[in-house]
Design an enzyme around this catalytic site. Structure first.
Site, PDB file in Angstrom:
ATOM      1  N   CYS A  33       0.826  -1.211   0.000  1.00  0.00           N
ATOM      2  CA  CYS A  33       0.000   0.000   0.000  1.00  0.00           C
ATOM      3  C   CYS A  33       0.862   1.264   0.000  1.00  0.00           C
ATOM      4  O   CYS A  33       1.552   1.560   0.984  1.00  0.00           O
ATOM      5  CB  CYS A  33      -0.913  -0.047   1.231  1.00  0.00           C
ATOM      6  SG  CYS A  33      -1.799   1.463   1.582  1.00  0.00           S
ATOM      7  N   CYS A  36       0.034   3.786   2.772  1.00  0.00           N
ATOM      8  CA  CYS A  36       0.549   3.280   4.056  1.00  0.00           C
ATOM      9  C   CYS A  36       2.016   3.657   4.216  1.00  0.00           C
ATOM     10  O   CYS A  36       2.442   4.097   5.286  1.00  0.00           O
ATOM     11  CB  CYS A  36       0.398   1.764   4.139  1.00  0.00           C
ATOM     12  SG  CYS A  36      -1.307   1.165   4.060  1.00  0.00           S
TER      13      CYS A  36
END
Length: 108
Positions: A33, A36
């Site tokens: 991600c 993230c």
């Protein structure tokens, strides 16, 4: 200086989060991600800034699916703020440090 967010698992979640006597910010993330990864340095800084007042932990969703499912987390990144064992606030997606600071300050 603190060491930043620690990683927790399906097995340690209850002890590290639900039983904690201070507010806990849980970062549900995935290794693939991009948002993230973008938020990681900010969370490290907040963990240091709020050390002793708020605990910051991370849960890798792919490796710990039971915790993500139990917390109704469907996408990464998702940030849940627990206080007294219950979710007090939620943020989904990339958020600013200012937004997170407001979330943490409201729990104190």
């Amino acid at each position: 200086m603190a060491e930043g967010p620690c990683s927790i698992t399906d097995f340690s979640f209850d002890a590290e989060v639900r039983a904690c006597d201070t507010p806990v910010l849980v970062d549900f993330l995935a290794t693939w991600c991009a948002p993230c990864k973008a938020m990681a340095p900010m969370l490290d800084e907040l963990a240091d800034e709020y050390a002793g007042r708020v605990k910051v932990v991370k849960v890798e969703m792919d490796a710990n699916p039971k915790t993500a499912l139990a917390c109704h987390v469907r996408s990464a990144p998702t940030l849940l703020l627990f206080k007294d064992g219950a979710v007090q606030a939620t943020n989904v997606g990339l958020v600013s440090k200012t937004q997170l600071r407001g979330m943490l300050d409201a729990a104190l």
